[in-house]
Design an enzyme around this catalytic site. Structure first.
Site, PDB file in Angstrom:
ATOM      1  N   VAL A 203       0.831  -1.203   0.000  1.00 34.46           N
ATOM      2  CA  VAL A 203       0.000   0.000   0.000  1.00 34.46           C
ATOM      3  C   VAL A 203       0.876   1.268   0.000  1.00 34.46           C
ATOM      4  CG1 VAL A 203      -1.704   1.342   1.290  1.00 34.46           C
ATOM      5  CG2 VAL A 203      -1.949  -1.135   1.112  1.00 34.46           C
TER       6      VAL A 203
ATOM      7  N   LEU B 267     -13.475   2.268  -1.389  1.00 35.20           N
ATOM      8  CA  LEU B 267     -14.904   2.606  -1.528  1.00 35.20           C
ATOM      9  C   LEU B 267     -15.310   3.693  -0.538  1.00 35.20           C
ATOM     10  CD1 LEU B 267     -16.575  -0.935  -1.838  1.00 35.20           C
ATOM     11  CD2 LEU B 267     -16.045   0.682  -3.672  1.00 35.20           C
TER      12      LEU B 267
ATOM     13  N   LYS C 295     -13.755  -4.426  10.906  1.00 36.21           N
ATOM     14  CA  LYS C 295     -14.414  -3.490   9.982  1.00 36.21           C
ATOM     15  C   LYS C 295     -15.833  -3.181  10.435  1.00 36.21           C
ATOM     16  CE  LYS C 295     -11.803  -4.861   5.882  1.00 36.21           C
ATOM     17  NZ  LYS C 295     -11.718  -5.874   4.821  1.00 36.21           N
TER      18      LYS C 295
ATOM     19  N   GLY D 252      -7.052  -4.723  -2.373  1.00 41.51           N
ATOM     20  CA  GLY D 252      -6.009  -4.498  -3.373  1.00 41.51           C
ATOM     21  C   GLY D 252      -5.219  -3.250  -3.027  1.00 41.51           C
TER      22      GLY D 252
END
Ligand code: ADP
Ligand code: ASP
Ligand code: MG
Length: 808
Positions: free
Chosen positions: A468, A606, A675, A789
């Site tokens: 990342v 998102l 989450k 990802g």
């Protein structure tokens, strides 16, 4: 035309001066400083001699050699010998005085004045001989001073007459030294104070009603702030006299403060020009007030030599004459006050003086108010030393509301404490006092927020350069030019750290080859050291970006936020830890006016958390959420088939870079639990990880051993799984690992969904979330897309960073 020390301090400089002066059409008087560094060196040499240090002779020799070399290079061949002789005579005198100081080991102010004056006496002769057809004049004969409060003050009555006499039949080019003068009564050599050559030039210009005063120096003009402290300053095209006076009175070293007054009085414009870049337009200072009101602030100046004296006491309230006594006693002792601030309650008066004056100021004030102190009417009088004062200046600040608000707001948001402040009713200057260590940061944030800078700067620290982090740095590198061009945003990566090394560069790290740079030049890193460095750097508008999954790094957020550093994190640990901790981080960031952003903690790039926040902030209530939040698990359930068993699908997810470094964090549901907890909290519910009910599909024992043991044994599950899967397919259903929150109650687990369910068609590693709210009730809001990802996660982190810069 006045040429400063750097202009005449080198062969190159003198040749430029020569060219500039020789090109003049009209008659000109040239005032020059000593060669750069010489005045300082004269002071040092005199001090050494007075201390009995024989090495003063070495300093003397160095000065002699430097001048000799210059003469031999810049003076026309036939004049070299006579000039050398003239200069050597002066150097001999200097040497004799220094020897006297050495023998007597005493140095009165009078002797120092005569020593330091040699710099200009000598330089002016050299320049006069370097310029074609120039005539040398001795400024000691025309600039006269009187002695007042241990200072030499120009005796204008005398000086103006002498100047007019001396230049009544001026040649085309006259050259004289700046800075030096003589006492009206005694004729001893005196001077106009450090940087005083500018003043000499202004006095001459005013006495002769010159058409213009040009100050030639080593920068392109008057800058918006001190270019040695701020890198993105630029030249101010035009200034009014009052603006210039405010700025240079307050530390803008480019002009010696008293310079403006004589020319202002005669309305003679001043131009600041660069000897080394004569084509540049420079800065034009005149009576004209600029009509363009878009820039309320013209410049910022500062002095880091500030002491604040505080006189405080209830006994001062309403008593007439206290201020009179304060200023009278300070004036009587020659203490200059440059800032005064008194609250309307009259209970405290704060006074800004130079550090060197602070002890004496406190002493004389205590004496003056001894009776009041004894009776408790005034508390003890004390000073706070080593502070800095900053002033923002602009004629157009007058009657423009919001300037002070913006100034103090910006300072507060960046954690800069204002100790005292003052704004006069002329409204052209707002000054404030702060810690010396905050000065650089204060200047930068002010410069930035008032759009003096052509661009805004966001300083970024990136910690973690795994998938990342490295993707993020790649994206930043690619986007930097566009952000600068289109949005005026300079995204400056000022720190990069891996688990082993850390690198910090205030001016920004080049992102082309940061990895090698980090390995070769980085310091050894640890979370504690990273945190210390970031805080010590005390850099403005800064963001700490956590691209690790590390516990200790997430423990740094609190300290960072406390120090006004925003935090953007892809690391879920903090936001999903104990509720109290999560709440505290949010509270601190709100209190400090910085951001704590973690959009990528759920659904990678998102826009889930932002969307929820927008719903809630506009008055909606989130009642229920159903979501597939594990890209990894979804990938696994979409991949297993009669050919690909469970164990292989897990391995494939890991290889595709979807899984957490330890895939068991995904398989155990832990990642989804985190989450869901974050989402529930953002939806307004107080939830802990332990409150989430779990319905797992892999037995506990596989999570107990080491990671290696897990990989070695996981295939034991394949057969049973395949059997269940075949049955499911036959029934037209699919598995989804679903997280649900309903009015604060949370659970996660494997669910079988049929083809009518919105989760049935969820491809690859995608995520989906259905949000049921008061407004979105019959048909919930749905957000769907890549949920894992490195590149989408990095992009999400990037957009959090950008949102801090608040650009559109
Ligand atoms: P000179 O020797 O020509 O008199 P100075 O060193 O006295 O030159 O003044 C020029 C220097 O002032 C510049 O080199 C710059 O570093 C410094 N400076 C400080 N503040 C400002 C400012 N606001 N604008 C321009 N220069 C500034
Ligand atoms: N040479 C003197 C100084 O250094 C005066 C000047 O340069 O303006 O202070
Ligand atoms: Mg100067």
């Amino acid at each position: 035309m006045k040429f400063g020390g750097t202009s005449v301090g080198s062969v190159n400089g003198i040749l430029s001066v020569k060219k500039i002066v020789e090109a003049q059409q009209e008659p000109v008087i040239v005032v020059v400083s000593a060669l750069s560094g010489i005045t300082d060196q004269l002071y040092t040499t005199a001090r050494m001699a007075s201390e009995g240090n024989t090495e003063y002779t070495l300093e003397y020799q160095t000065m002699l050699a430097r001048h000799t070399e210059i003469i031999e290079t810049v003076i026309p061949e036939h004049k070299i010998q006579p000039v050398l002789e003239e200069i050597r005579l002066l150097f001999n005198d200097l040497s004799n005085i220094l020897r006297g100081v050495y023998l007597i080991k005493d140095m009165s102010p009078k002797i120092i004045d005569s020593i330091v004056g040699y710099g200009e006496s000598i330089s002016s002769i050299i320049i006069a001989n370097a310029i074609e057809n120039a005539i040398h004049f001795d400024s000691r004969k025309i600039i006269k001073t009187n002695h007042q409060f241990d200072k030499h003050v120009v005796d204008f009555a005398n000086t103006n007459v002498l100047i007019r006499d001396m230049f009544s039949t001026a040649p085309k080019v006259s050259v004289c030294g700046g800075f030096i003068s003589t006492d009206s009564q005694t004729n001893f050599v005196t001077n106009l104070g450090r940087g005083g050559s500018d003043y000499t030039a202004a006095i001459i210009a005013a006495a002769l009603d010159a058409s213009i005063l040009e100050i030639w120096t080593d920068v392109d003009g008057f800058m918006t702030a001190d270019p040695r402290i701020i890198s993105n300053t630029y030249v101010i095209e035009k200034l009014s006299f009052s603006e210039a006076m405010e700025l240079c009175n307050f530390g803008a070293k480019v002009i010696y403060p008293p310079t403006i007054f004589p020319v202002f009085h005669k309305n003679i414009p001043v131009v600041i020009k660069n000897t080394f870049n004569p084509e540049a337009a420079g800065t034009y200072i005149s009576q004209e007030k600029e009509k363009n009101v878009s820039k309320a602030i013209k410049g910022i100046s500062s002095i880091n030599d500030t002491s604040l004296i505080t006189i405080q006491g209830l006994g001062m309230v309403g008593v007439i004459g206290v201020n009179y006594r304060i200023f009278r006693v300070l004036a009587k002792n020659g203490i200059s006050v440059f800032l005064v601030s008194q609250a309307s309650s009259e209970n405290t008066t704060s006074i800004g003086v130079r550090n060197a004056d602070s002890e004496l100021a406190v002493q004389v004030l205590r004496q003056e108010f001894a009776a009041e102190i004894a009776q408790g009417e005034i508390d003890n009088i004390f000073s706070e030393d080593d502070l800095a004062t900053v002033a923002i200046v602009g004629d157009n600040m007058k009657r423009t509301p919001g300037i002070a608000g913006k100034l103090f707001g910006t300072l507060g948001k960046n954690g800069i404490n204002v100790i005292a402040c003052a704004q006069g009713a002329s409204e052209t200057n707002i000054s404030f006092v702060t810690d010396r260590k905050s000065l650089r940061k204060a200047l930068n944030v002010i410069h930035d927020s008032f759009f003096l800078s052509e661009y805004q700067v966001l300083n970024v620290f990136v910690v973690g350069i795994g998938t990342v982090g490295s993707n993020l740095l790649e994206q930043i590198k690619k986007q930097q030019p566009l952000l600068m061009r289109k949005n005026g945003l300079k995204l400056n990566v000022v720190g990069i750290a891996s688990s082993k090394k850390m690198l910090f560069e205030r001016s920004g790290i080049q992102l082309d080859n940061y990895r090698n740079h980090l390995m070769e030049n980085g310091l050894d890193a640890s979370p504690k050291r990273i945190c210390e460095e970031v805080i010590n750097m005390n850099i403005f508008n800064s963001v700490f970006v956590d691209c690790t999954a590390n516990h200790e790094i997430s423990d740094l957020y609190q300290t960072l936020l406390e120090n006004n550093v925003s935090v953007v994190t892809a690391n879920k640990i903090a936001a999903s830890s104990e509720y109290q901790k999560y709440e505290k981080l949010k509270d601190i960031s709100r209190r400090k006016g910085v951001k704590f952003l973690f959009e990528t903690n759920v659904g990678a790039g998102l826009p889930i958390i932002n969307t929820m926040n927008n719903l809630i902030n506009s008055g909606d209530h989130i009642q229920k959420m159903q979501a597939v939040l594990s890209g990894t698990l979804n990938f696994i359930f979409n991949t297993i088939s009669n050919e690909i068993p469970l164990s292989k699908a897990i391995l494939m997810a890991k290889e595709a870079g979807f899984a957490e470094p330890d895939p068991r964090i995904d398989l155990s549901g832990k990642d989804v639990v985190r989450k869901l907890v974050i989402l529930a909290r953002e939806a307004g519910y107080r939830v802990e990880q332990e409150d989430v009910l779990k319905n797992l599909f892999i037995p506990e024992k596989y999570f107990k051993g080491s990671l290696d043991e897990f990989w070695a044994t996981v295939s034991e599950l394949d057969a049973e799984f395949e059997e269940k899967r075949a049955r499911l397919v036959a029934a037209g259903k699919r598995w989804r690992f679903v997280a649900t929150m309903e009015m604060g109650k949370c659970n996660v687990g494997l669910q079988e969904v049929d083809s009518l369910h919105p989760f049935y068609d969820l491809q690859g590693s995608n995520n989906i979330i259905l949000i049921t709210t008061e407004r979105y009730n019959e048909f919930p809001m749905m957000i769907k897309g890549y949920g894992a990802g490195a590149s989408v996660t990095a992009a999400g982190v990037f957009s959090d960073i950008i949102s801090i810069a608040n650009i559109r």
